[in-house]
Design a protein around this motif. Structure first.
Motif, PDB file in Angstrom:
ATOM      1  N   SER A 405       0.817  -1.211   0.000  1.00  6.42           N
ATOM      2  CA  SER A 405       0.000   0.000   0.000  1.00  6.42           C
ATOM      3  C   SER A 405       0.852   1.263   0.000  1.00  6.42           C
ATOM      4  O   SER A 405       1.920   1.317   0.627  1.00  6.42           O
ATOM      5  CB  SER A 405      -0.902   0.027   1.230  1.00  6.42           C
ATOM      6  N   VAL A 406       0.353   2.250  -0.698  1.00 10.78           N
ATOM      7  CA  VAL A 406       0.980   3.572  -0.653  1.00 10.78           C
ATOM      8  C   VAL A 406       0.656   4.255   0.677  1.00 10.78           C
ATOM      9  O   VAL A 406       1.410   5.103   1.162  1.00 10.78           O
ATOM     10  CB  VAL A 406       0.490   4.433  -1.837  1.00 10.78           C
ATOM     11  N   GLY A 407      -0.446   3.825   1.296  1.00 13.59           N
ATOM     12  CA  GLY A 407      -0.903   4.489   2.511  1.00 13.59           C
ATOM     13  C   GLY A 407       0.071   4.443   3.656  1.00 13.59           C
ATOM     14  O   GLY A 407       0.078   5.336   4.526  1.00 13.59           O
ATOM     15  N   VAL A 409       3.001   5.161   3.694  1.00 12.04           N
ATOM     16  CA  VAL A 409       3.954   6.275   3.646  1.00 12.04           C
ATOM     17  C   VAL A 409       3.623   7.319   4.706  1.00 12.04           C
ATOM     18  O   VAL A 409       4.499   8.086   5.133  1.00 12.04           O
ATOM     19  CB  VAL A 409       3.986   6.905   2.234  1.00 12.04           C
ATOM     20  N   THR A 410       2.377   7.357   5.132  1.00 12.58           N
ATOM     21  CA  THR A 410       1.971   8.304   6.179  1.00 12.58           C
ATOM     22  C   THR A 410       2.826   8.146   7.428  1.00 12.58           C
ATOM     23  O   THR A 410       3.132   9.128   8.120  1.00 12.58           O
ATOM     24  CB  THR A 410       0.484   8.108   6.533  1.00 12.58           C
ATOM     25  N   SER A 421       7.513  12.412   1.790  1.00 14.79           N
ATOM     26  CA  SER A 421       6.541  11.322   1.812  1.00 14.79           C
ATOM     27  C   SER A 421       5.619  11.394   0.601  1.00 14.79           C
ATOM     28  O   SER A 421       5.303  10.374  -0.035  1.00 14.79           O
ATOM     29  CB  SER A 421       5.717  11.365   3.106  1.00 14.79           C
ATOM     30  N   ALA A 425       5.129   8.663  -2.385  1.00 10.98           N
ATOM     31  CA  ALA A 425       3.816   8.144  -2.741  1.00 10.98           C
ATOM     32  C   ALA A 425       3.571   8.275  -4.237  1.00 10.98           C
ATOM     33  O   ALA A 425       3.049   7.355  -4.892  1.00 10.98           O
ATOM     34  CB  ALA A 425       2.735   8.892  -1.956  1.00 10.98           C
ATOM     35  N   LYS A 426       3.958   9.414  -4.804  1.00 18.23           N
ATOM     36  CA  LYS A 426       3.760   9.631  -6.232  1.00 18.23           C
ATOM     37  C   LYS A 426       4.549   8.624  -7.055  1.00 18.23           C
ATOM     38  O   LYS A 426       4.053   8.049  -8.041  1.00 18.23           O
ATOM     39  CB  LYS A 426       4.170  11.059  -6.595  1.00 18.23           C
ATOM     40  N   CYS A 428       5.555   5.690  -6.105  1.00 14.70           N
ATOM     41  CA  CYS A 428       4.935   4.375  -5.900  1.00 14.70           C
ATOM     42  C   CYS A 428       3.788   4.163  -6.884  1.00 14.70           C
ATOM     43  O   CYS A 428       3.667   3.110  -7.526  1.00 14.70           O
ATOM     44  CB  CYS A 428       4.408   4.248  -4.479  1.00 14.70           C
ATOM     45  N   VAL A 435       6.776   1.474  -1.008  1.00 12.77           N
ATOM     46  CA  VAL A 435       7.254   2.596  -0.193  1.00 12.77           C
ATOM     47  C   VAL A 435       8.591   2.244   0.441  1.00 12.77           C
ATOM     48  O   VAL A 435       9.530   3.059   0.475  1.00 12.77           O
ATOM     49  CB  VAL A 435       6.214   2.939   0.900  1.00 12.77           C
TER      50      VAL A 435
END
Length: 470
Positions: A405-407, A409-410, A421, A425-426, A428, A435
């Motif tokens: 998941s890109v999520g 990265v948070t 970050s 994400a971009k 990815c 990530v």
């Protein structure tokens, strides 16, 4: 078939001698063919009517208004009904005109005729025990019917909370079973940040626990009754002490903490408690339906959906597609919830439609509330035993969603800043890389640092990096 003649002020009718109801009930049967659901289909309501009539007989006897023999016969008749006998004699349609008069008279006539036989008389010999003069003494439909409705609702709501607790326990067991399974949380159906599958089910448990509290709060509203108000709340045709004594008798007969309203005129016309109860049932339904939506989504696929959990396979899902299994239990519960929400509109309109000193639409309010509670009761048990208890988790699927998941990265924001970050994400999204790999490639964090950041306990709990720490 033998018959007996009975009359009311409209005229005389032949009544089959084997039935215990009388002329007014017969007319109601002729007039109201609406739902095809009779009073007998709602035994808790039939029992509540018997409890009201027994309490009234005891109070009237204590006040010297009712002969001991008649009182005893009425009470024995009510006890027989409470034991499950004669329910088939409660034949009036649940939805009726007349503000419940047909229901009240059905009870009065059946109880009177049972009492007559107990006293050694024939059905219809009302000079010895009359439906109005004795069974309905010191009462009106306008206080007897709503009091019985409130007694029945109290019992039904108590039963509903028990079913809710069963479902709550099922959620709780899954919350514990899945407590270490890491998965992606989602907002707006997009990847958000990690959580555990156990936390997801723990949320379901907490949601229903709050709703149990709300149902119990609503149940307290129906403890307030208007028995003793008779026609419009003024107490006409009742003894000055009747209100106080019949309150004691209702508590004695039901074993429940019912109390008489302070102002019986207001209580006789008020339907606010029903609106509140219906609103709580709607609240329960909205949240329950949302859970079922989540279950269907989490189990979607299995190959082309989320497939994070498996629902028990209950039946084949298609007449044309082999191997397809549908989430039929959440689906049926969704539909129950839709029906309950619709019933809330009915209750709202019926309550609003009241005029002056009486709301004549309590029969449809009663019918709607009983049906909502019964359906929810069954739906909760069905969902618990036929769905929640048998759910299994696809742990690898959940884990891979997190890793890919890109999520996630948070979680790097406190260490490398929002701009870095966002850039990761971009990349990815554009390249399909993870990530983890991109962060290492850019040299922003070491492998050891990333492994520490991405530890499950750091991903699912409050965790803030101290940039000023040496």
């Amino acid at each position: 078939m033998a018959t007996r003649k009975e009359h009311d002020f409209i005229g005389e009718l032949e009544i089959d001698d084997d039935v215990y109801y009388g002329v007014q009930t017969f007319r109601a049967m002729e007039n109201f063919h609406i739902t095809n659901e009779r009073l007998s289909d709602f035994p808790v309501f039939v029992n509540a009517l018997a409890q009201v009539k027994k309490a009234a007989a005891l109070a009237n006897h204590e006040l010297g208004l009712l002969d001991t023999n008649i009182k005893d016969a009425i009470c024995k008749a009510c006890d027989a009904i409470l034991a499950g006998e004669y329910h088939d004699q409660f034949v009036v349609d649940m939805i009726q005109g007349g503000a419940g008069t047909s229901t009240n008279m059905n009870a009065n006539e059946v109880i009177a005729n049972i009492a007559l036989e107990l006293m050694g008389h024939k059905k219809g010999e009302y000079e010895y025990c009359h439906p109005n003069d004795h069974v309905n003494l010191s009462q009106s439909t306008n206080d007897a019917y709503p009091t019985a409705l409130r007694i029945a609702l109290y019992e039904r709501l108590s039963g509903l909370t028990e079913s809710m607790r069963i479902l709550k326990e099922s959620y709780a067991k899954k919350a514990e079973e899945f407590q270490d399974i890491l998965k992606m949380g989602r907002t707006q159906l997009q990847d958000a940040v990690p959580m555990t599958l156990g936390q997801e089910f723990k949320t379901f448990e907490l949601m229903i626990n709050k709703d149990i509290e709300r149902v119990l709060d609503a149940r307290n509203l129906v403890r307030i009754i208007n028995l003793g108000g008779t026609a419009i709340g003024t107490g006409i045709n009742s003894h000055p002490d009747y209100k106080r004594i019949v309150e004691e008798k209702i508590q004695e007969v039901t074993g429940r903490p019912f109390i008489t309203a302070t102002d019986l005129i207001e209580a006789t016309q008020s339907t606010g408690a029903y609106v509140q109860i219906s609103g709580v049932l709607k609240r329960v339904s909205v949240k329950l339906s949302k859970v079922c939506n989540d279950l269907r989504l989490l189990s979607s696929g299995p190959r082309a959906g989320l497939n994070e959990i498996n629902l028990p396979k209950m039946q084949p899902g298609s007449s044309i597609m082999p191997g397809k299994v549908n989430p039929v239990i959440p689906e049926v519960v969704n539909q129950v919830c839709f029906a309950v929400i619709g019933n809330d509109i009915t209750v709202t309109m019926a309550a609003e439609g009241g005029q002056l000193q009486l709301n004549v639409f309590e029969p449809v309010i009663a019918y709607s509330l009983f049906n909502s509670i019964v359906m929810l009761n069954r739906a909760m048990i069905t969902l618990a035993h036929k769905c929640i208890d048998g759910i299994t988790a696809n742990e690898d699927v959940c884990k891979n969603f997190v890793l890919n998941s890109v999520g996630i990265v948070t979680a790097l924001n406190p260490y490398i800043g929002y701009e870095n970050s966002a850039s990761i994400a971009k990349e990815c999204l554009n390249t399909g890389k993870s990530v983890y790999d991109i962060t290492l490639e850019r040299g922003l964090l070491s492998k050891e640092q990333l492994d520490e950041i991405f530890k499950p306990q750091n991903m699912i709990n409050p965790h803030m990096h101290n940039k000023n720490k040496n």
